[in-house]
Design an enzyme around this catalytic site. Sequence first.
Site, PDB file in Angstrom:
ATOM      1  N   PHE A 232       0.832  -1.216   0.000  1.00 26.04           N
ATOM      2  CA  PHE A 232       0.000   0.000   0.000  1.00 26.04           C
ATOM      3  C   PHE A 232       0.863   1.262   0.000  1.00 26.04           C
ATOM      4  CE2 PHE A 232      -2.438  -3.257   2.471  1.00 26.04           C
ATOM      5  CZ  PHE A 232      -3.279  -3.615   1.439  1.00 26.04           C
ATOM      6  N   GLY A 460       0.989  -8.528  -4.559  1.00 28.46           N
ATOM      7  CA  GLY A 460      -0.279  -9.172  -4.251  1.00 28.46           C
ATOM      8  C   GLY A 460      -1.370  -8.726  -5.199  1.00 28.46           C
ATOM      9  N   THR A 461      -0.997  -7.855  -6.126  1.00 28.67           N
ATOM     10  CA  THR A 461      -1.964  -7.236  -7.025  1.00 28.67           C
ATOM     11  C   THR A 461      -2.323  -8.100  -8.224  1.00 28.67           C
ATOM     12  OG1 THR A 461      -0.081  -6.220  -8.062  1.00 28.67           O
ATOM     13  CG2 THR A 461      -1.278  -4.891  -6.463  1.00 28.67           C
ATOM     14  N   GLY A 502       2.249   0.524 -12.535  1.00 25.67           N
ATOM     15  CA  GLY A 502       3.036  -0.667 -12.830  1.00 25.67           C
ATOM     16  C   GLY A 502       2.631  -1.379 -14.099  1.00 25.67           C
ATOM     17  N   ARG A 578      -8.464   0.248 -20.585  1.00 27.19           N
ATOM     18  CA  ARG A 578      -8.682  -1.192 -20.731  1.00 27.19           C
ATOM     19  C   ARG A 578      -8.316  -1.931 -19.442  1.00 27.19           C
ATOM     20  NH1 ARG A 578      -6.934  -5.068 -25.702  1.00 27.19           N
ATOM     21  NH2 ARG A 578      -4.972  -3.941 -25.557  1.00 27.19           N
ATOM     22  N   ASN A 581      -7.010  -7.788 -16.497  1.00 21.50           N
ATOM     23  CA  ASN A 581      -7.507  -9.046 -15.937  1.00 21.50           C
ATOM     24  C   ASN A 581      -8.726  -8.722 -15.085  1.00 21.50           C
ATOM     25  OD1 ASN A 581      -7.919 -11.134 -13.860  1.00 21.50           O
ATOM     26  ND2 ASN A 581      -6.117 -12.107 -14.767  1.00 21.50           N
ATOM     27  N   THR A 584      -8.328  -9.902 -11.178  1.00 23.45           N
ATOM     28  CA  THR A 584      -7.406  -9.169 -10.306  1.00 23.45           C
ATOM     29  C   THR A 584      -7.771  -7.687 -10.259  1.00 23.45           C
ATOM     30  OG1 THR A 584      -5.827  -8.922 -12.108  1.00 23.45           O
ATOM     31  CG2 THR A 584      -5.518 -10.806 -10.660  1.00 23.45           C
ATOM     32  N   GLN A 588      -8.524  -5.341  -6.990  1.00 22.74           N
ATOM     33  CA  GLN A 588      -7.914  -4.046  -6.705  1.00 22.74           C
ATOM     34  C   GLN A 588      -8.970  -3.003  -6.343  1.00 22.74           C
ATOM     35  OE1 GLN A 588      -4.322  -2.796  -6.985  1.00 22.74           O
ATOM     36  NE2 GLN A 588      -4.610  -4.822  -6.118  1.00 22.74           N
ATOM     37  N   GLU A 655      -5.079   2.383  -7.062  1.00 24.72           N
ATOM     38  CA  GLU A 655      -5.337   3.311  -5.968  1.00 24.72           C
ATOM     39  C   GLU A 655      -6.703   3.983  -6.016  1.00 24.72           C
ATOM     40  OE1 GLU A 655      -1.119   5.136  -4.915  1.00 24.72           O
ATOM     41  OE2 GLU A 655      -1.222   4.355  -6.945  1.00 24.72           O
TER      42      GLU A 655
HETATM   43 MO1  MOS Z   1       1.211   3.504  -4.052  1.00 18.33          MO
HETATM   44  S1  MOS Z   1       0.938   4.579  -2.310  1.00 18.33           S
HETATM   45  O1  MOS Z   1       1.859   4.678  -5.108  1.00 18.33           O
HETATM   46  O2  MOS Z   1       2.407   2.360  -3.657  1.00 18.33           O
END
Ligand code: MOS
Length: 688
Positions: A232, A460-461, A502, A578, A581, A584, A588, A655
């Site tokens: 997080f 874990g994402t 990411g 888009r 998955n 997942t 999130q 987020e």
């Molecule tokens: Mo997030 S708080 O940018 O890992």
Amino acid sequence: MSEILESTEIGRPMVRQDGPAKVRGLAPYAYEQPVQDPLHLHPVQSTIALGCIVSIDTSAAEALPGVVAVLTHENAPRLANTDDAELAVLQGHEVGFRGQFIGAVLAESPEVARQAAAAVVVDYEAEEHDADFRADHPQLTEPNAATADTFDGDVDTALRAAAHTVEATYTTPAEHNNPMEPHTTIALWDERGLTLYDSTQGPHPVRQTIAPVFGLQPDQVHVIAPHIGGGFGSKGLPHANVVLTALAAQRSGGRPVKLALTRQQMFTVAGYRTPTIQQVRLGADDDGRLSAVAMDAVEQTSKIKEFTEESGQPARMMYATPNRQVTQRLARLDIPVPSWMRAPGKCPGMFGPEVAMDEIAEACALDPIELRVRNEPESDPETGKPYSSRRLLDCLAEGAKRFGWDRRNARPGQRVQGRWRVGLGVAASTYPFLRQFSEAKVSYSADGTYAVHIGAADLGTGAWTALTQIAADALGVSAHRIRLEIGDTALPVASVAGGSSGTASWGAAIIAAADEFLAKFGVEPDPGAEVQTAAPRDSAQKEYAMHSFGAQFAEVCVNVDTGEVRVPRMLGVFSAGRIINAGTARSQFIGGMSMGIGMALHEQSVMDARFGSFVNHDFAEYHVPANADIADVDAVWLDEVDPLAGPLGARGIGEIGIVGAAAAVANATYNATGIRVRDLPLTPDKFL
Ligand code: MOS
């Protein structure tokens, strides 16, 4: 505009590739990495908030059987660079906050290390500290490293002339990230340099930060992190625990050194979200058009290191207005160093403004959704750039339909179920999108599989899974022919698993490498064929404002006898480009929303200013939502592709689920009760 990758694997809810290893206990987290003959570390922490160490007596600790060494500022190895005071552990006798590392015990077992750490006797010369956060702090200063103040037009004059105004102060407390897996490191020095098995959101960023601290070249630091039990944001940058472990491993006689922070230590040295005090002022005409938006936020930071929670960000761009003022000021205190926590800035910064929007909607006698419709900007108010996509109104409309918005009380307090008042609330959500530099490598093996290498991190994402899907589509093969490797600095450079950037950043690198591979070797490559490349720069990133948007809807019940708030239903509708998955991504979104319910109802880290420490530093007293708190939380998304965001057509999702969630719950409690609570969390006392 990027050419969009065709999807076969992308979009479907492929099961987690790391799932079988995880449920069988075969997925190594940092602390479980098999190393030879390790030593165990336990930190000694300061018991004063400010001052210096006069003497430190380690004799009793050293006398305990199994203790190998006790490190203090008097005997610890010197660091090459101490510019970052958070990371400069055991380099001097000064103390900058309570709980700071001032020593460490190396022992044959964690139990002995912990016992010995408690036996270290420290004499301090304490100075008067300041841990008292308040909006009228006498020395509020501008942040050094944050967006400058916004002054567009004349807010004060516009407010005086406005038909309707809301002027109120909203507060959010300090909150701690609390991932399931604690911050954990194994450090080992050998002739090649430093190896770190670390629980981190970014192997390469850890290397980049740690190498200069020890006077090493980046390639002398090897960071390994295949599996991470959440972060997080608290594992987005290395904290003092990583440096302490590596430092202690210089005194271990070549043995690996292991440190897992305790839950209590995580409340002191692993970052947290700063509390915020938000003075929000809105002015509107009779039609509900905003003539003024002002957000003046006060936050805290640590004197030893500045971190600014950019709570002003959303107020700069959410709604159109000719007059806007956004400022942030910092109270610099003798307290633990704040850091990233899910949606830094945006998450607390949407609370005050989105509750204020609910208040001004009522003042204008407008539905809060209609109010937002009337204040939708044509282009990004902050930069003037066009949006790559801004479908906030579609999210609101879709959510209103699905959630049954027409059942909201026309006047607060109308709907009653037994001893409960029931209400509905809404808030908008947003999170900016960016792509960061990353590289990927594709190579072909004789067995017909493609190895896809990138130093990404799966906290874990679902990165193991989403990147496998992306690689399969990029190479035009089915997913079982992809052998993905992530989580290691031996792999091509990848950006942090943070800022919701990411998947898009790493995915663009994988697509670039796959494209080049196919162009060079075709679909029938020879074994050993290999390409490594970075994602190309893309001018759209500069020319367009890119944000994800969403609408958060909450239904709450407030007990008229106890003031207890429950959230039986919550729905988020998101526009994030888009979706790679569906499984997942849903996790999130609903994970972020559940964390938003925690922010709304439970979470607050209580600072005792007399001592400069967070007193409720465990799960008995820092409450996070449990199963009974989370009922029907659902998330859906608009079916879209954002070609300006890159070849995946995806923006970020990690987020945005938490942004606006607490405001939606707070607005629902007002609709249920007619009581306007402007201070989080929404504890029962505030409704009685
Ligand atoms: Mo997030 S708080 O940018 O890992």
